[in-house]
Design an enzyme around this catalytic site. Structure first.
Site, PDB file in Angstrom:
ATOM      1  N   SER A   1      -2.151  10.824   5.602  1.00  0.00           N
ATOM      2  CA  SER A   1      -2.709  11.922   6.396  1.00  0.00           C
ATOM      3  C   SER A   1      -3.506  11.447   7.594  1.00  0.00           C
ATOM      4  O   SER A   1      -3.469  12.052   8.652  1.00  0.00           O
ATOM      5  CB  SER A   1      -3.582  12.813   5.519  1.00  0.00           C
ATOM      6  OG  SER A   1      -4.621  12.042   4.954  1.00  0.00           O
TER       7      SER A   1
ATOM      8  N   GLY B   1       0.846  -1.187   0.000  1.00  0.00           N
ATOM      9  CA  GLY B   1       0.000   0.000   0.000  1.00  0.00           C
ATOM     10  C   GLY B   1       0.879   1.233   0.000  1.00  0.00           C
ATOM     11  O   GLY B   1       1.991   1.204   0.533  1.00  0.00           O
TER      12      GLY B   1
END
Length: 181
Positions: free
Chosen positions: A132, A53
């Site tokens: 984030s 990922g």
């Protein structure tokens, strides 16, 4: 990596009871604008032997996935060695130094966070997160690991859900992979 590059997603990897799951949300942001809600930022590499990922630039993340697959082939499938070699090249090679992304990769035995500064980090508790909303997902997964019976996939799903409730750069459209898929 500039700040805008990392405000693009949340990726969470959890190991529990010998199982591993890796997931990410689907939101793609450019600045303060959502441009897509259904991106897939996790994938299987090496014929399903590796989960990967990325957070940051999509093109750079995809390039890193391709580079990792090439490294795996060049070192005879040795996962840890391929990750170390990729991190070294990423930091040292002028062609790759500007790639703006972070990666989490996992095989059946270990999960590693890779960065362009040469980091190859294995979590002590089996949980890694980037992007984030990474710290929100990491905190949620750690708390749930201690106070629930959720399996690895359930912890990733719950951690991403909680991150999506807090981080404006994270949505609830998620993709979660494990080796059972």
């Amino acid at each position: 990596m500039n700040d805008a590059a990392i405000r693009s997603t949340t990726v969470l990897c959890v190991r529990r009871d010998g199982k591993v799951a890796l997931g990410a949300d689907g939101q793609v942001s450019m600045g303060n604008t959502i441009v897509k809600g259904s991106a897939v930022k996790v994938r299987k590499l090496a014929r399903g032997k590796i989960l990967a990922g990325f957070a940051g630039s999509a093109a750079d993340g995809l390039t890193l996935c391709e580079l990792l697959e090439a490294k795996l082939e060049s070192v005879g499938g040795n996962f840890t060695r391929a990750c170390v070699e990729l991190a070294k090249d990423w930091r040292m090679d002028r062609r790759y130094r500007r790639l703006e992304a972070l990666m989490i990769v996992a095989d059946r035995e270990r999960s590693l966070l890779l960065s362009g500064t040469g980091d190859v980090i294995e979590a002590e508790d089996g949980i890694l997160a980037i992007g984030s909303g990474g710290n929100y997902a990491l905190s949620a997964a750690r708390a749930l690991l201690r106070h629930s019976e959720l399996d690895a996939r359930g912890l990733v799903e719950a951690g991403l859900q909680i991150a999506g409730e807090i981080c404006v750069f994270t949505n609830h459209q998620t993709t979660v992979l494990d080796f059972e898929d």
